[in-house]
Write a protein that holds these residues in place. Structure first.
Motif, short mmCIF file in Angstrom:
data_model
loop_
_atom_site.label_atom_id
_atom_site.label_comp_id
_atom_site.label_asym_id
_atom_site.label_seq_id
_atom_site.Cartn_x
_atom_site.Cartn_y
_atom_site.Cartn_z
N HIS A 10 119.94 81.50 69.77
CA HIS A 10 119.65 82.46 68.92
C HIS A 10 120.49 83.87 68.98
O HIS A 10 121.00 84.36 67.94
N ARG A 11 120.87 84.15 70.40
CA ARG A 11 121.71 85.04 70.29
C ARG A 11 123.18 84.85 69.70
O ARG A 11 123.85 85.60 69.37
N PHE A 12 123.54 83.45 69.89
CA PHE A 12 124.93 83.15 69.37
C PHE A 12 124.83 83.31 68.05
O PHE A 12 125.91 83.78 67.48
N TYR A 13 123.74 82.97 67.33
CA TYR A 13 123.83 83.01 65.95
C TYR A 13 123.77 84.75 65.61
O TYR A 13 124.47 84.94 64.44
N GLY A 34 126.85 77.80 53.85
CA GLY A 34 127.47 77.32 54.86
C GLY A 34 126.94 77.32 56.41
O GLY A 34 126.76 76.23 57.06
N LEU A 35 126.45 78.43 56.83
CA LEU A 35 125.90 78.77 58.03
C LEU A 35 124.41 78.17 58.11
O LEU A 35 124.01 77.15 59.01
N HIS A 36 123.55 78.07 57.06
CA HIS A 36 122.53 77.68 57.11
C HIS A 36 122.33 76.11 57.13
O HIS A 36 121.68 75.45 57.84
N VAL A 37 123.46 75.41 56.36
CA VAL A 37 123.21 74.09 56.30
C VAL A 37 124.10 73.64 57.30
O VAL A 37 123.90 72.38 57.92
N GLY A 38 125.29 74.05 57.43
CA GLY A 38 126.18 73.37 58.33
C GLY A 38 126.92 73.89 59.66
O GLY A 38 127.70 73.60 60.04
N GLY A 81 115.49 77.52 61.90
CA GLY A 81 115.92 76.07 61.68
C GLY A 81 117.05 75.65 62.27
O GLY A 81 117.18 74.54 62.94
N ILE A 82 118.23 76.19 61.92
CA ILE A 82 119.55 75.86 62.45
C ILE A 82 119.57 76.01 63.85
O ILE A 82 120.31 75.24 64.62
N CYS A 83 118.91 76.87 64.56
CA CYS A 83 118.85 77.14 65.90
C CYS A 83 118.30 75.79 66.68
O CYS A 83 118.75 75.13 67.63
N HIS A 84 116.92 75.29 66.12
CA HIS A 84 116.29 73.99 66.59
C HIS A 84 117.20 72.98 66.40
O HIS A 84 117.32 72.15 67.09
N ARG A 85 117.86 72.75 65.17
CA ARG A 85 118.82 71.64 65.02
C ARG A 85 119.80 71.57 65.65
O ARG A 85 120.37 70.61 66.34
#
Length: 336
Positions: A10-13, A34-38, A81-85
């Motif tokens: 999360h901190r990275f994001y 782009g961030l949210h999907v890939g 979502g992107i963190c978990h994935r």
């Protein structure tokens, strides 16, 4: 262990988002998608650099038709979502590169390595990071394909080629990492440059044919998009009010960068309570974007035109993630 790793990711994001120009998040076909999907954090670079590069590459390589208008509601992002994935992809890639370790071992190695895939390979194999880099370079294609597949990337085949072959070659020619280090906060011209460099030829065609959606499905999608846009505008309005109150108290000149987490809590006796994390930046000279600050705010929406800001305070991403995290009762963010 998984929770602690998710805090690191999360901190990275938050770091990656703070480096991207806020104007790009306002565009309907821009970096937010782009961030949210890939925009996964795995790849051959540092995790933060992977997020930035993967987001720019995906947005440029897989553009969507439609207007590129700016809308403040598009500043609403959901990183959960992107963190978990990304974490699922990291575990899959590490186990592919180091087949002898278990899932639990993979989590421990990733935690010890600060969620850096190459450093985790070095720890798992008991070798230097330079040796681990050679392992990733030689075996990365299969590992990145598996990571993208597990992380539900829309095109794992294209990503595996990009991460294992195209990106290392492009970085060698154009020294992308050096640019990301020197330009901590990227401007729109840097995004345009990186888009052209990362996708030098025509964009990839979709790997599968597009589905022909029926009229009822299209109507449902349109309704959901309109509902999300309405919620987004409400959240951004709340954040702007909270930020205005904070700047009046502190005297700092801050502008909204992006909303990186928002939840509507439904606790007993407390209706319409929002917990929101957002990034704001200090206004620089001209169009320059200054340093970003992470904020947490709690607000009660009393009516459509009345808001009670209970709390708005800057938080430290290193020490306060978790203590000032948004609630998870009812997540109001969605895909962009």
């Amino acid at each position: 262990m998984r929770r602690r790793l998710l805090d690191i990711i999360h901190r990275f994001y938050l770091d990656a988002i703070s480096r991207l120009p806020p104007a790009e998040f306002r565009r309907t076909t821009g970096l937010a998608r782009g961030l949210h999907v890939g925009g996964h954090c795995f790849g051959p670079l540092h995790p933060v650099h992977n997020i930035v590069v993967n987001s720019i590459w995906y947005a440029a390589a897989f553009p969507v038709a439609g207007s590129d208008d700016e809308d403040e509601a598009n500043a609403l992002l959901s990183t959960d979502g992107i963190c978990h994935r990304s974490l699922d992809g990291l575990v899959a890639a590490l186990r592919d590169l180091c087949p002898s370790i278990s899932s639990g071992d993979a989590l421990w190695r990733l935690f010890s390595a600060g969620a850096d895939l190459t450093a985790a390979v070095a720890l798992a194999n008991g070798v230097s990071k330079s040796s681990a880099l050679r392992v990733v370079a030689s075996q990365g294609h299969a590992a990145f394909h598996l990571a993208a597949l597990v992380a539900r990337h829309p095109d794992p085949t294209a990503f595996a080629h990009f991460a294992s072959s195209a990106l290392p070659s492009i970085n060698g020619q154009h020294n992308i990492v050096q640019l990301l280090i020197m330009k901590h906060v990227l401007a729109s011209r840097h995004i345009n440059y990186l888009s052209k460099v990362l996708v030098p030829s025509s964009p990839h065609e979709p790997s599968v044919s597009l589905l022909m959606l029926s009229a009822p499905v299209l109507d449902c999608i349109a309704s959901q998009k309109q509902q999300f846009k309405g919620i987004g505008k409400q959240v951004v309005n709340v954040v702007n009010m909270a930020l205005q109150q904070y700047t009046q108290r502190s005297g700092e000149q801050l502008k909204l960068h992006s909303v990186c987490g928002a939840s509507l809590l439904k606790e007993e006796g407390l209706e319409n309570c929002y917990h929101i994390n957002f990034l704001a930046y200090h206004e620089g000279s001209g169009s320059a974007v200054g340093a970003t600050v992470l904020f947490f705010t709690e607000a009660i929406i009393l009516s459509c035109d009345e808001t009670d800001i209970r709390l708005c305070a800057p938080v430290d991403p290193v020490t306060d993630i978790g203590a000032f995290a948004v609630g998870t009762k009812v997540d109001i963010t969605g895909p962009l």
